[in-house]
Design a protein around this motif. Structure first.
Motif, PDB file in Angstrom:
ATOM      1  N   UNK A 150       1.121  -1.543   0.178  1.00  0.00           N
ATOM      2  CA  UNK A 150       0.026   0.617  -0.030  1.00  0.00           C
ATOM      3  C   UNK A 150       1.001   1.417   0.111  1.00  0.00           C
ATOM      4  N   UNK A 151       2.304   1.201   0.875  1.00  0.00           N
ATOM      5  CA  UNK A 151       2.769   2.792   0.653  1.00  0.00           C
ATOM      6  C   UNK A 151       3.574   2.583  -1.322  1.00  0.00           C
ATOM      7  N   UNK A 152       3.862   2.135  -1.175  1.00  0.00           N
ATOM      8  CA  UNK A 152       4.356   1.929  -2.805  1.00  0.00           C
ATOM      9  C   UNK A 152       2.890   2.439  -3.715  1.00  0.00           C
ATOM     10  N   UNK A 153       1.860   1.751  -2.943  1.00  0.00           N
ATOM     11  CA  UNK A 153       0.863   2.320  -4.033  1.00  0.00           C
ATOM     12  C   UNK A 153       0.516   4.422  -3.866  1.00  0.00           C
ATOM     13  N   UNK A 154       1.011   5.006  -2.790  1.00  0.00           N
ATOM     14  CA  UNK A 154       0.805   6.286  -2.938  1.00  0.00           C
ATOM     15  C   UNK A 154       2.342   6.664  -3.877  1.00  0.00           C
ATOM     16  N   UNK A 155       3.973   5.880  -3.740  1.00  0.00           N
ATOM     17  CA  UNK A 155       4.458   6.106  -4.599  1.00  0.00           C
ATOM     18  C   UNK A 155       3.760   6.388  -5.850  1.00  0.00           C
ATOM     19  N   UNK A 156       3.390   5.689  -5.831  1.00  0.00           N
ATOM     20  CA  UNK A 156       2.867   5.441  -7.721  1.00  0.00           C
ATOM     21  C   UNK A 156       1.907   6.349  -8.103  1.00  0.00           C
ATOM     22  N   UNK A 157       1.188   6.938  -6.800  1.00  0.00           N
ATOM     23  CA  UNK A 157      -0.506   7.542  -7.056  1.00  0.00           C
ATOM     24  C   UNK A 157       0.747   8.731  -7.376  1.00  0.00           C
ATOM     25  N   UNK A 158       2.287   9.191  -6.323  1.00  0.00           N
ATOM     26  CA  UNK A 158       2.519  10.586  -6.710  1.00  0.00           C
ATOM     27  C   UNK A 158       3.262  10.590  -8.437  1.00  0.00           C
ATOM     28  N   UNK A 159       3.434   9.661  -8.115  1.00  0.00           N
ATOM     29  CA  UNK A 159       4.152   9.664  -9.970  1.00  0.00           C
ATOM     30  C   UNK A 159       2.925   9.738 -11.526  1.00  0.00           C
ATOM     31  N   UNK A 160       2.376   9.664 -11.039  1.00  0.00           N
ATOM     32  CA  UNK A 160       0.548   9.839 -11.669  1.00  0.00           C
ATOM     33  C   UNK A 160       0.411  10.788 -11.632  1.00  0.00           C
ATOM     34  N   UNK A 161       0.223  11.603 -10.479  1.00  0.00           N
ATOM     35  CA  UNK A 161      -0.285  12.825 -11.164  1.00  0.00           C
ATOM     36  C   UNK A 161       0.725  13.509 -11.003  1.00  0.00           C
ATOM     37  N   UNK A 162       2.012  13.535 -11.598  1.00  0.00           N
ATOM     38  CA  UNK A 162       2.853  13.825 -11.989  1.00  0.00           C
ATOM     39  C   UNK A 162       2.884  13.492 -13.501  1.00  0.00           C
ATOM     40  N   UNK A 163       2.723  12.828 -14.041  1.00  0.00           N
ATOM     41  CA  UNK A 163       2.478  12.841 -15.419  1.00  0.00           C
ATOM     42  C   UNK A 163       0.660  13.466 -16.263  1.00  0.00           C
ATOM     43  N   UNK A 164      -0.007  13.179 -14.846  1.00  0.00           N
ATOM     44  CA  UNK A 164      -1.414  14.385 -14.743  1.00  0.00           C
ATOM     45  C   UNK A 164      -1.451  15.862 -15.236  1.00  0.00           C
ATOM     46  N   UNK A 165       0.248  15.760 -14.399  1.00  0.00           N
ATOM     47  CA  UNK A 165      -0.013  17.825 -14.489  1.00  0.00           C
ATOM     48  C   UNK A 165       0.702  17.600 -15.959  1.00  0.00           C
ATOM     49  N   UNK A 166       1.674  17.388 -16.458  1.00  0.00           N
ATOM     50  CA  UNK A 166       2.506  17.746 -17.537  1.00  0.00           C
ATOM     51  C   UNK A 166       1.494  16.843 -18.040  1.00  0.00           C
ATOM     52  N   UNK A 167       0.484  15.619 -18.718  1.00  0.00           N
ATOM     53  CA  UNK A 167      -0.607  16.337 -19.487  1.00  0.00           C
ATOM     54  C   UNK A 167      -1.321  17.472 -19.625  1.00  0.00           C
TER      55      UNK A 167
END
Length: 331
Positions: A150-167
């Protein structure tokens, strides 16, 4: 194949006998537990583990075939839980999932890993450095794996948030907001979120059962009741992840809607420009068409200045239309 096998007593690792039956008997004799880790075992390899630890056939079938949703099943002699670790691949901006199956008994833990998304090696090392936690028994292994996942889910969620901002920056950019590639990127990103949600969404019910909260508040066999606050903490983290995933899904849907609206506006602008040019071309075509009908009695047909006068009228009307369309933003 068996990746690791060890007996843990009072939070410390001891190498057990190679025979699984002897290892389990020794673990029970010393008041510890045996932890066996397997990676994508074959049916023959897993058969011995199944026989020695009396694992339920249905759970064994799930562990061998994989492709399961996160879940928690309670059988007579063991507890069976499925987790889906998630890996973010920055090279391709993609999300991939693996699977971890955990069999939990009175004095044993059997973990089966499928795919690359697995925190088990790091979890084992961390637990071996925390003998006080590891001394809690098999429940500590279940908690540590769930917590790491679950802690790694948080890291992946942060990465996806960064990708979404770029998009978002790409879509709302004046230069590339209407590009054809934006729609495919948005759709691909939405599929990544869907893959992520398949791992995080169904996990809420098993963790709620382990935390013994709400309507699912009954105790779970083979799980130490004192571990409930720890599973409650993991469940809180998962709630944050699921809220983040929901937010990402809504935002990417909004971005897609905004992109389609931009495309529609741009197409309308193109149509207005085409219509304006068509209107400007219609006037000289009409006048030239009238004078091209070769009637004998036409106004000013024999006047020497008729031709330049007609050309001048055409030019004046064209300039008038151009300025009118330009002022209205059609050109």
């Amino acid at each position: 194949m068996i990746v690791d096998c060890a007996i843990y007593r009072d939070g410390h690792r001891t190498e057990g006998p190679e025979d699984l039956s002897d290892a389990l008997a020794e673990a029970r004799a010393v008041g510890g537990f045996v932890w066996i880790g397997l990676h994508e075992p074959s049916e023959r390899e897993f058969g011995l583990v199944t026989e020695e630890f009396a694992l339920h056939p249905l759970s064994v079938e799930d562990a061998l075939k994989a492709h399961q949703r996160p879940k928690l099943e309670v059988y007579d002699d063991s507890l069976f839980m499925v987790l889906k670790p998630v890996v973010y691949e920055p090279e391709s901006d993609a999300v991939s999932t693996g699977e971890v199956m955990i069999f939990l008994g009175d004095a044993f833990v059997v973990t089966v890993r499928h795919g690359v998304g697995s925190p088990l090696a790091a979890v084992r090392r961390r637990l071996e450095q925390e003998p006080e936690l590891l001394g809690k028994g098999p429940t500590s292994v279940l908690y540590a794996i769930a917590d790491a996942t679950v802690d790694h889910y948080l890291d992946v969620s942060a990465e996806l948030q960064t990708d979404l901002e770029e998009l978002e920056a790409e879509v709302f950019s004046p230069d590339s907001g209407g590009s054809r590639h934006s729609a495919s990127r948005i759709y691909g990103f939405k599929r990544q979120i869907m893959e992520f949600r398949r791992a995080t969404g169904p996990l809420g019910v098993p963790l709620t059962r382990l935390a013994a909260v709400g309507t699912l508040g009954s105790a779970v066999p083979f799980v130490d009741g004192k571990a409930r606050p720890f599973f409650r903490d993991v469940n809180d983290h998962l709630t944050r992840v699921n809220e983040s995933v929901e937010g990402l899904d809504r935002l990417v849907s909004d971005v897609l809607s905004a992109h389609l609206a931009q495309m529609s506006v741009r197409q309308n602008d193109d149509m207005r420009k085409i219509s304006a040019w068509a209107a400007m071309a219609a006037i000289p075509t009409m006048i030239a068409g009238i004078y091209g009908m070769n009637f004998e009695h036409m106004p000013e047909l024999h006047w020497v200045w008729a031709y330049p006068a007609v050309i001048a009228v055409m030019a004046a009307l064209e300039v008038l239309l151009y300025r009118t369309f330009k002022r209205r933003g059609w050109m």
